[in-house]
Design a protein around this motif. Structure first.
Motif, short mmCIF file in Angstrom:
data_model
loop_
_atom_site.label_atom_id
_atom_site.label_comp_id
_atom_site.label_asym_id
_atom_site.label_seq_id
_atom_site.Cartn_x
_atom_site.Cartn_y
_atom_site.Cartn_z
N TYR A 31 42.10 58.07 38.48
CA TYR A 31 43.07 58.95 37.86
C TYR A 31 42.51 60.37 37.74
O TYR A 31 41.38 60.57 37.32
CB TYR A 31 43.47 58.43 36.48
CG TYR A 31 44.44 59.33 35.76
CD1 TYR A 31 45.75 59.44 36.20
CD2 TYR A 31 44.04 60.09 34.67
CE1 TYR A 31 46.65 60.28 35.56
CE2 TYR A 31 44.93 60.93 34.02
CZ TYR A 31 46.24 61.02 34.47
OH TYR A 31 47.13 61.85 33.84
N MET A 41 42.65 54.59 34.78
CA MET A 41 42.08 53.98 35.99
C MET A 41 41.00 54.91 36.55
O MET A 41 41.07 56.13 36.38
CB MET A 41 43.18 53.73 37.02
CG MET A 41 44.21 52.71 36.56
SD MET A 41 45.58 52.54 37.72
CE MET A 41 44.72 51.82 39.11
N ALA A 86 46.98 55.93 41.10
CA ALA A 86 46.14 55.60 39.95
C ALA A 86 46.74 56.18 38.68
O ALA A 86 46.99 57.39 38.59
CB ALA A 86 44.73 56.14 40.16
N TRP A 138 53.90 46.55 42.23
CA TRP A 138 52.55 46.46 42.78
C TRP A 138 52.43 45.32 43.77
O TRP A 138 53.04 44.28 43.63
CB TRP A 138 51.52 46.23 41.67
CG TRP A 138 51.33 47.38 40.76
CD1 TRP A 138 51.66 47.42 39.44
CD2 TRP A 138 50.77 48.65 41.06
NE1 TRP A 138 51.35 48.65 38.91
CE2 TRP A 138 50.80 49.41 39.89
CE3 TRP A 138 50.26 49.23 42.22
CZ2 TRP A 138 50.31 50.72 39.82
CZ3 TRP A 138 49.78 50.52 42.16
CH2 TRP A 138 49.81 51.25 40.97
N SER A 169 45.39 49.62 45.99
CA SER A 169 45.02 50.88 46.63
C SER A 169 44.34 50.64 47.97
O SER A 169 44.41 51.49 48.86
CB SER A 169 44.14 51.73 45.71
OG SER A 169 42.93 51.05 45.43
N ASP A 178 47.24 43.97 40.56
CA ASP A 178 46.04 44.76 40.32
C ASP A 178 46.09 46.03 41.16
O ASP A 178 45.95 45.99 42.38
CB ASP A 178 44.81 43.92 40.72
CG ASP A 178 43.51 44.65 40.47
OD1 ASP A 178 43.54 45.85 40.12
OD2 ASP A 178 42.45 44.03 40.62
N PRO A 179 46.30 47.19 40.52
CA PRO A 179 46.43 48.42 41.29
C PRO A 179 45.16 48.80 42.04
O PRO A 179 45.22 49.48 43.05
CB PRO A 179 46.80 49.47 40.25
CG PRO A 179 46.43 48.88 38.95
CD PRO A 179 46.47 47.39 39.09
N SER A 180 44.00 48.38 41.56
CA SER A 180 42.79 48.72 42.30
C SER A 180 42.72 47.95 43.62
O SER A 180 42.22 48.46 44.62
CB SER A 180 41.54 48.45 41.45
OG SER A 180 41.44 47.08 41.12
#
Length: 160
Positions: free
Chosen positions: A50, A47, A43, A137, A148, A143-145
């Motif tokens: 983070y 974000m 993150a 990514w 994850s 989209d990093p969310s």
């Protein structure tokens, strides 16, 4: 850079040593003129996950101490494979070469494997990675969310 849960990387001390051996501010300055903000978790700044208080600051002496604590004889180890693309991400190969040298400096021999994005996807899908991987990514949305969620899936290569 994503570490896999394979070989010597199953040892938490080794994984931490690899992190402490990377001088992220230096890499940012040398390869990105200081425009890359070092992060220490998936993150980034802004974000929800983070944590501004979490970091693994560059400390090669501590990295060597962690390697000694692992009990692994790195003189007898095969080189650690590192996988990257060339020209997909800004300075991807140059970044991996610099990180490999930092890891070599603490006593971990490395071998850089340059792959196409298609090869990386095939390796990931086939659970063939046996060392760290640098690539962008995932999934394709960037989209990093969403990404994850992949880290928490125990059935994939890069699970935590």
């Amino acid at each position: 850079m994503q570490l896999v849960n394979q070989g010597i990387l199953k040892d938490k001390s080794v994984r931490l040593a690899l992190h402490y051996a990377i001088n992220k501010p230096l890499l940012s300055q040398a390869l990105y003129q200081g425009h890359a903000n070092p992060i220490y978790t998936p993150a980034g700044v802004g974000m929800p996950a983070y944590d501004e208080n979490f970091s693994l600051l560059y400390n090669p002496a501590y990295a060597k101490q962690l390697l000694r604590a692992s009990g692994i004889d790195f003189n007898k180890q095969q080189p650690l494979n590192i996988y990257t693309t060339k020209g997909i991400l800004p300075n991807d190969l140059e970044l991996v070469k610099a990180i490999a040298q930092m890891w070599n400096n603490i006593g971990i021999k490395t071998k850089i494997n340059v792959m196409t994005q298609t090869m990386i996807t095939a390796y990931q899908n086939g659970h063939k990675f046996d060392g760290p991987v640098l690539y962008g990514w995932n999934p394709a949305t960037g989209d990093p969310s969403t990404y994850s969620g992949f880290l928490m899936n125990p059935n994939i290569t890069f699970s935590l």
